[in-house]
Design an enzyme around this catalytic site. Structure first.
Site, PDB file in Angstrom:
ATOM      1  N   ARG A   1       0.831  -1.212   0.000  1.00 14.98           N
ATOM      2  CA  ARG A   1       0.000   0.000   0.000  1.00 14.98           C
ATOM      3  C   ARG A   1       0.864   1.260   0.000  1.00 14.98           C
ATOM      4  O   ARG A   1       0.579   2.237   0.709  1.00 14.98           O
ATOM      5  CB  ARG A   1      -0.946   0.029   1.220  1.00 14.98           C
ATOM      6  CG  ARG A   1      -1.980  -1.035   1.255  1.00 14.98           C
ATOM      7  CD  ARG A   1      -2.953  -0.966   0.084  1.00 14.98           C
ATOM      8  NE  ARG A   1      -3.699  -2.173   0.036  1.00 14.98           N
ATOM      9  CZ  ARG A   1      -3.257  -3.293  -0.555  1.00 14.98           C
ATOM     10  NH1 ARG A   1      -2.112  -3.301  -1.208  1.00 14.98           N
ATOM     11  NH2 ARG A   1      -3.960  -4.391  -0.540  1.00 14.98           N
TER      12      ARG A   1
ATOM     13  N   SER B   1     -10.931  -0.773   3.285  1.00 15.16           N
ATOM     14  CA  SER B   1     -10.199  -1.015   4.541  1.00 15.16           C
ATOM     15  C   SER B   1      -9.782   0.327   5.131  1.00 15.16           C
ATOM     16  O   SER B   1      -9.143   1.123   4.442  1.00 15.16           O
ATOM     17  CB  SER B   1      -8.944  -1.842   4.268  1.00 15.16           C
ATOM     18  OG  SER B   1      -9.308  -3.050   3.655  1.00 15.16           O
TER      19      SER B   1
ATOM     20  N   GLU C   1      -5.489   3.768   6.170  1.00 14.48           N
ATOM     21  CA  GLU C   1      -5.116   3.576   4.762  1.00 14.48           C
ATOM     22  C   GLU C   1      -5.553   4.770   3.888  1.00 14.48           C
ATOM     23  O   GLU C   1      -4.780   5.222   3.040  1.00 14.48           O
ATOM     24  CB  GLU C   1      -5.727   2.281   4.230  1.00 14.48           C
ATOM     25  CG  GLU C   1      -5.347   2.023   2.784  1.00 14.48           C
ATOM     26  CD  GLU C   1      -6.011   0.784   2.199  1.00 14.48           C
ATOM     27  OE1 GLU C   1      -5.896  -0.291   2.797  1.00 14.48           O
ATOM     28  OE2 GLU C   1      -6.642   0.912   1.134  1.00 14.48           O
TER      29      GLU C   1
HETATM   30  C1  LIG Z   1     -15.538  -0.595  -0.996  1.00 14.16           C
HETATM   31  C2  LIG Z   1     -14.061  -0.315  -1.213  1.00 14.16           C
HETATM   32  C3  LIG Z   1     -13.179  -1.369  -1.410  1.00 14.16           C
HETATM   33  C4  LIG Z   1     -11.810  -1.122  -1.632  1.00 14.16           C
HETATM   34  N1  LIG Z   1     -10.969  -2.182  -1.826  1.00 14.16           N
HETATM   35  C5  LIG Z   1      -9.647  -1.962  -2.042  1.00 14.16           C
HETATM   36  C6  LIG Z   1      -8.762  -3.058  -2.245  1.00 14.16           C
HETATM   37  O1  LIG Z   1      -9.166  -4.224  -2.282  1.00 14.16           O
HETATM   38  N2  LIG Z   1      -7.449  -2.792  -2.429  1.00 14.16           N
HETATM   39  C7  LIG Z   1      -6.956  -1.506  -2.433  1.00 14.16           C
HETATM   40  O2  LIG Z   1      -5.738  -1.333  -2.596  1.00 14.16           O
HETATM   41  N3  LIG Z   1      -7.782  -0.449  -2.243  1.00 14.16           N
HETATM   42  C8  LIG Z   1      -9.100  -0.644  -2.060  1.00 14.16           C
HETATM   43  N4  LIG Z   1      -9.946   0.430  -1.851  1.00 14.16           N
HETATM   44  C9  LIG Z   1      -9.399   1.797  -1.833  1.00 14.16           C
HETATM   45  C10 LIG Z   1      -9.532   2.547  -3.184  1.00 14.16           C
HETATM   46  O3  LIG Z   1     -10.552   1.985  -3.969  1.00 14.16           O
HETATM   47  C11 LIG Z   1      -8.244   2.540  -3.995  1.00 14.16           C
HETATM   48  O4  LIG Z   1      -7.202   3.098  -3.245  1.00 14.16           O
HETATM   49  C12 LIG Z   1      -8.393   3.312  -5.311  1.00 14.16           C
HETATM   50  O5  LIG Z   1      -7.251   3.126  -6.104  1.00 14.16           O
HETATM   51  C13 LIG Z   1      -8.613   4.798  -5.106  1.00 14.16           C
HETATM   52  O6  LIG Z   1      -8.956   5.353  -6.375  1.00 14.16           O
HETATM   53  P1  LIG Z   1      -9.746   6.714  -6.484  1.00 14.16           P
HETATM   54  O7  LIG Z   1      -9.771   7.090  -7.913  1.00 14.16           O
HETATM   55  O8  LIG Z   1     -11.060   6.585  -5.812  1.00 14.16           O
HETATM   56  O9  LIG Z   1      -8.795   7.693  -5.662  1.00 14.16           O
HETATM   57  P2  LIG Z   1      -9.250   8.993  -4.837  1.00 14.16           P
HETATM   58  O10 LIG Z   1      -9.941   8.568  -3.589  1.00 14.16           O
HETATM   59  O11 LIG Z   1      -9.928   9.962  -5.713  1.00 14.16           O
HETATM   60  O12 LIG Z   1      -7.808   9.549  -4.428  1.00 14.16           O
HETATM   61  C14 LIG Z   1      -7.015   8.874  -3.471  1.00 14.16           C
HETATM   62  C15 LIG Z   1      -5.650   9.570  -3.367  1.00 14.16           C
HETATM   63  O13 LIG Z   1      -4.952   9.426  -4.598  1.00 14.16           O
HETATM   64  C16 LIG Z   1      -4.712  10.703  -5.194  1.00 14.16           C
HETATM   65  N5  LIG Z   1      -4.950  10.565  -6.627  1.00 14.16           N
HETATM   66  C17 LIG Z   1      -6.094  10.181  -7.255  1.00 14.16           C
HETATM   67  N6  LIG Z   1      -5.886  10.143  -8.591  1.00 14.16           N
HETATM   68  C18 LIG Z   1      -4.598  10.486  -8.779  1.00 14.16           C
HETATM   69  C19 LIG Z   1      -3.772  10.636  -9.932  1.00 14.16           C
HETATM   70  N7  LIG Z   1      -4.221  10.433 -11.167  1.00 14.16           N
HETATM   71  N8  LIG Z   1      -2.471  11.012  -9.753  1.00 14.16           N
HETATM   72  C20 LIG Z   1      -1.976  11.241  -8.526  1.00 14.16           C
HETATM   73  N9  LIG Z   1      -2.707  11.127  -7.408  1.00 14.16           N
HETATM   74  C21 LIG Z   1      -4.001  10.758  -7.535  1.00 14.16           C
HETATM   75  C22 LIG Z   1      -5.693  11.661  -4.532  1.00 14.16           C
HETATM   76  O14 LIG Z   1      -5.201  12.995  -4.542  1.00 14.16           O
HETATM   77  C23 LIG Z   1      -5.750  11.072  -3.135  1.00 14.16           C
HETATM   78  O15 LIG Z   1      -4.634  11.475  -2.395  1.00 14.16           O
HETATM   79  C24 LIG Z   1     -11.324   0.215  -1.633  1.00 14.16           C
HETATM   80  C25 LIG Z   1     -12.216   1.273  -1.431  1.00 14.16           C
HETATM   81  C26 LIG Z   1     -13.579   1.008  -1.236  1.00 14.16           C
HETATM   82  C27 LIG Z   1     -14.527   2.159  -1.029  1.00 14.16           C
END
Ligand SMILES: Cc1cc2nc3c(=O)[nH]c(=O)nc-3n(C[C@H](O)[C@H](O)[C@H](O)COP(=O)(O)OP(=O)(O)OC[C@H]3O[C@@H](n4cnc5c(N)ncnc54)[C@H](O)[C@@H]3O)c2cc1C
Length: 368
Positions: free
Chosen positions: A162, A251, A358
């Site tokens: 992570r 998580s 996380e």
């Molecule tokens: C129900 C659920 C289940 C999940 N399961 C998992 C899992 O199994 N494994 C796992 O690893 N994660 C999991 N996650 C966490 C999450 O889905 C991931 O971390 C995902 O990659 C976040 O993507 P996002 O576009 O929503 O990011 P956001 O929430 O929009 O952003 C998260 C962070 O990344 C930054 N960011 C976003 N896009 C970019 C970009 N293009 N360049 C630079 N920085 C950026 C943002 O500024 C912020 O700091 C889960 C979340 C939920 C709600």
């Protein structure tokens, strides 16, 4: 539905308004919006799926750049591999579904993870024995330090559990809004997928059991995808708007990585996973945060009952998984933070182990 209200764009459905909201659907718009905010010294929050962030009820005092770039482009197809470039804003699970439909191996076990493709390298998203570092070749990113587009290879991203070099440039803090987003803004992600038609070797015991297979065996891609989606669904880890157990950031705590003697001091039934990362000098073990939480007395649904510190049922641990912190419909960010603080402190008191959140915390932190 006010566009600038973060609660309308985050999967936990909490967070106050942003001062300015810019949605970008081309790379040029994206780099211009970032460069403009940085030139004006305006706090910048890059948001894509909003599934890994918890933003303060007071909102964000700066510009939110909402990433909506789209596209899957095949760069090269050899006898063995397909190289693809995916726009940062493209929904991650749509990419997985596409790869499975095309018979391309590598990301099938990452089915059902919410959010965008560009965010996958940020914390090296992973699940069911796979993570993005295994298929990622390189990224193109806007480097805010030098104001230009750069390419970073998988090695240069220094992936860990992570973790990546990108994530380490985000400062989670109540006051440092200037660093709410990382130094590198991912524009596109290049993956190497394999033309095998069957899955990568299964590396996760629960997935192997569900498929009635041994570890290291393979299965048809579609079967892996469906089984992972079913397993995730049973834990509230696939988003459904009608299910409050999925109104979360997934998580809430990472699995702690501890020295071998700390792991040895836990009861025999505490799950332990071997863990080694480049540069580690001491032998470490990964523990299950869910187990530590559960066995510190915080069971599924903790917070729903009218008990002290339970924020009157507005927020609670998921009723399906102790690792997810959920909004039961009317929660504020502060409600979620309150439950998280109680759980973190209870685990520390019971096991002497410090749980680390996380999601990226923006304008908010757990209690001292
Ligand atoms: C129900 C659920 C289940 C999940 N399961 C998992 C899992 O199994 N494994 C796992 O690893 N994660 C999991 N996650 C966490 C999450 O889905 C991931 O971390 C995902 O990659 C976040 O993507 P996002 O576009 O929503 O990011 P956001 O929430 O929009 O952003 C998260 C962070 O990344 C930054 N960011 C976003 N896009 C970019 C970009 N293009 N360049 C630079 N920085 C950026 C943002 O500024 C912020 O700091 C889960 C979340 C939920 C709600």
């Amino acid at each position: 539905m006010p566009e600038n209200l973060l609660a309308n764009h985050t999967t936990a459905r909490v967070g106050g308004p942003a001062t300015t909201w810019v949605t970008v659907s081309t790379e040029k718009q994206l780099t211009t919006a970032i460069a403009d905010a940085d030139a004006a010294n305006t706090p910048l929050l890059v948001l894509a799926g909003g599934s890994n962030m918890l933003v303060a009820d007071a909102g964000f005092p700066g510009t939110v750049v909402h990433l909506a770039t789209q596209g899957i482009e095949i760069l090269e197809s050899t006898e063995e591999y397909v190289y693809v470039r995916i726009a940062a804003g493209h929904e991650w699970d749509a990419v997985v579904a596409w790869s499975v439909a095309e018979g391309l191996t590598g990301i099938e076990a990452l089915s059902g993870i919410p959010g965008s493709t560009g965010a996958t390298p940020v914390q090296n998203v992973g699940a069911y024995g796979a993570d993005i570092s295994k298929t990622l070749v390189s990224i193109r990113a806007w480097d805010r330090q030098v104001n230009r587009i750069v390419t970073l290879t998988g090695d240069e991203l220094e992936f860990g559990y992570r973790d990546s070099i990108i994530k380490r440039t985000i400062a989670s803090s109540t006051t440092n809004f200037y660093h709410a987003s990382p130094r590198w803004i991912v524009l596109s992600v290049d993956l190497q997928l394999v033309k095998t038609g069957t899955s990568a070797p299964i590396r996760y015991p629960q997935l192997a059991r569900a498929l009635d297979l041994e570890l290291e065996q393979s299965a048809p891609l579609e079967q892996i995808r469906q089984t992972v989606l079913d397993l995730r669904g049973s834990k509230g880890m696939v988003l459904y708007s009608y299910d409050h157990d999925t109104w979360s950031t997934g998580s809430f705590f990472t699995n702690p990585i501890v020295p071998i003697d700390v792991a040895a001091s836990l009861p025999a039934d505490a799950p332990r996973f071997p863990h080694h990362e480049a540069g580690d000098t001491t032998e470490t073990v990964k523990l299950s945060a869910a187990w530590l939480i559960d066995h510190a007395g915080f069971n599924k649904g903790f917070g729903l009952q009218d008990e002290p510190n339970t924020v009157n049922g507005r927020a609670s641990l998921s009723t399906k998984h102790t690792l997810a912190l959920t909004n039961r419909g009317a929660a504020s960010t502060q409600d979620l933070v309150q439950i998280a603080t109680v759980v973190r402190d209870g685990v520390a008191a019971k096991w002497g182990i410090h749980l680390v959140p996380e999601p990226v915390l923006i304008g908010v932190q757990l209690g001292a």
